[in-house]
Enzyme design. Structure first.
Site, PDB file in Angstrom:
ATOM      1  N   GLY A 158     -68.922 -46.682 -70.406  1.00  0.00           N
ATOM      2  CA  GLY A 158     -68.665 -44.980 -70.377  1.00  0.00           C
ATOM      3  C   GLY A 158     -68.413 -44.732 -68.965  1.00  0.00           C
ATOM      4  N   ARG A 201     -73.541 -58.435 -65.951  1.00  0.00           N
ATOM      5  CA  ARG A 201     -73.847 -57.313 -65.284  1.00  0.00           C
ATOM      6  C   ARG A 201     -74.877 -57.867 -64.119  1.00  0.00           C
ATOM      7  NH1 ARG A 201     -74.658 -52.479 -69.334  1.00  0.00           N
ATOM      8  NH2 ARG A 201     -72.571 -51.354 -68.912  1.00  0.00           N
ATOM      9  N   LYS A 244     -64.642 -45.579 -82.485  1.00  0.00           N
ATOM     10  CA  LYS A 244     -64.582 -43.915 -82.596  1.00  0.00           C
ATOM     11  C   LYS A 244     -63.689 -43.571 -81.667  1.00  0.00           C
ATOM     12  CE  LYS A 244     -69.336 -43.083 -84.006  1.00  0.00           C
ATOM     13  NZ  LYS A 244     -70.505 -42.339 -83.381  1.00  0.00           N
ATOM     14  N   GLY A 276     -68.503 -52.767 -70.924  1.00  0.00           N
ATOM     15  CA  GLY A 276     -69.032 -52.918 -71.966  1.00  0.00           C
ATOM     16  C   GLY A 276     -68.395 -53.936 -73.198  1.00  0.00           C
TER      17      GLY A 276
END
Ligand code: 3PG
Ligand code: MG
Length: 399
Positions: A380, A41, A206, A356
């Site tokens: 996200g 990043r 998840k 991510g």
């Protein structure tokens, strides 16, 4: 797109002007040593910073790191990031030990043309993430005082309605940086008219995190390959026993419903690597998904799954991948993620890796970054973009 860009700002001339750059320098740190484990990043924002330095701007960079609770917390300090950023820029970065206080004011005031300052973590201030417009606005006022213009290059944070992302651009002339432009350009290809077959690989722990994107993608994709911790809730929904694997019990019905509606587009693992414990040295074996022992937990997808997923990927013309297939940080459970990543690089397709963990996996496994079409810096953010949501940081640039 009705967004002004860095080139528009450069064309106006920025020499001697203070340019406030919101970057996403939220990099992973080693829990023991605090060292940066993946500087992707930081490197991603260099084109924007380099152009501003070159043009003689006084560059004031701000970012969040981690999730501190609105007050200073040394474990989330941007100090290591300032060091690495300076190395990559080849010039020292002037570090402010607060975000909008005395140190920040002095640091910004002392900047010479073509120099770069980094403010301490935005989230050391409650105003950054506040839901209260007035509290956020008051913090945005203080930040905006450090710039004559604002550049958003924090693609990883554009889905957050935070002061530095959403409220500052309302207070300053604002443009999109090179990274934000590139990310939007690439992701809009996926939501537009992707070349087919369009195959999406989703992993991660998840289902609940990925539910919205699965719903949004199902009508659009040709194939949806599901691995990672979240596959066990789908396997359970098919009536299989998953031992002590990750399981979101309250999502089982939802997964069953998704499988019913998926028209055969969803592919699930046929074999998994099960272990005695969540540990790098745990005893482990590969089993068929209908033979997961009750006392063991799945930590990776198995070789037959990799072969099946790879075959689907080899047909693809467009690929999006988000989320590791297993616990790739532990070598014993990295083969699934590595296998899928390699299949993506071999496919004759335009491939996008969501940010991510999957971007970190590409680099941690030593894969050649240039063999992917694009590696997003947003986890996200890229998912919410694909969901078709309005992203506050992008909307703020459009006004
Ligand atoms: C990320 O890592 O996803 C971005 O930096 C945003 O961070 P956040 O999820 O804590 O808002
Ligand atoms: Mg996140």
């Amino acid at each position: 797109m009705s967004i002004r860009t860095l080139d528009d700002l450069l064309a106006e001339g920025v020499s001697g002007r203070r340019v406030l750059v919101r970057a996403d320098l939220n990099v992973p740190l080693d829990k023991q040593t605090g060292a940066i484990t993946d500087d992707g990043r930081i490197r991603a924002v260099l084109p924007t910073l380099g152009a501003l330095v070159e043009a003689g701007a006084k560059v004031v960079v701000c970012s969040h790191l981690g999730r501190p609770k609105g007050a200073p917390d040394p474990q989330f300090s941007l100090v290591p990031v300032a060091g690495r950023l300076g190395e990559l820029l080849g010039a020292p970065v002037h570090f402010a030990t607060d975000t909008v206080g005395e140190s920040a004011r002095a640091t910004v005031a002392d900047l010479a043309d073509g120099q770069v300052a980094l403010l301490e973590n935005l989230r050391f201030n409650a105003g950054e993430t506040s839901k209260d417009e007035a509290e956020r606005g008051a913090f945005a006022d203080q930040l905006a005082a450090f710039g004559d213009a604002y550049v958003d290059d924090a693609f990883g944070a554009v889905h957050r309605k935070h002061a530095s992302v959403f409220d500052v651009p309302a207070r300053l002339p604002h443009v999109a940086g090179r990274l934000v432009l590139r990310e939007v350009e690439v992701l809009s290809k996926l939501t537009g008219d992707p070349e087919r077959p369009y195959v999406v690989v989703l992993g991660g722990s998840k289902v609940s995190d990925k539910l919205a994107v699965i719903e949004a993608l199902l009508p659009t994709v040709d194939r949806l390959l599901i691995g990672g911790g979240m596959c066990f809730t789908f396997l359970k929904a098919q009536g299989l026993e998953v031992g002590t694997s990750l399981l979101e019990k309250d999502m089982v019905d939802t997964c069953r419903n998704l499988l019913e509606r998926a028209d055969g587009k969803i592919m699930l693992p046929v074999d998994v690597v099960v272990a005695d414990a969540f540990a790098p040295d745990a005893a482990h074996d590969t089993v068929r998904v209908d033979g997961i022992p009750s006392h063991r937990l799945g930590l990776d997808v198995g070789p037959e799954t990799v072969a099946g997923f790879s075959a689907a990927l080899s047909q693809a013309k467009t690929i999006f991948w988000n989320g590791p297939m297993g616990v790739f940080e532990m070598p014993a459970f990295a083969a699934g993620t590595r296998g899928i990543a390699e299949a993506i690089t071999k496919a004759d397709a335009f491939s996008v890796v969501g940010g991510g963990d999957s971007a970190a996996a590409v680099r941690a496994l030593g894969l050649d970054e240039s063999s992917f079409g694009h590696i997003s810096t947003g986890g996200g953010a890229s998912l919410e973009y694909l969901e078709g949501k309005t992203l506050p940081g992008i909307a703020a640039l459009e006004n």
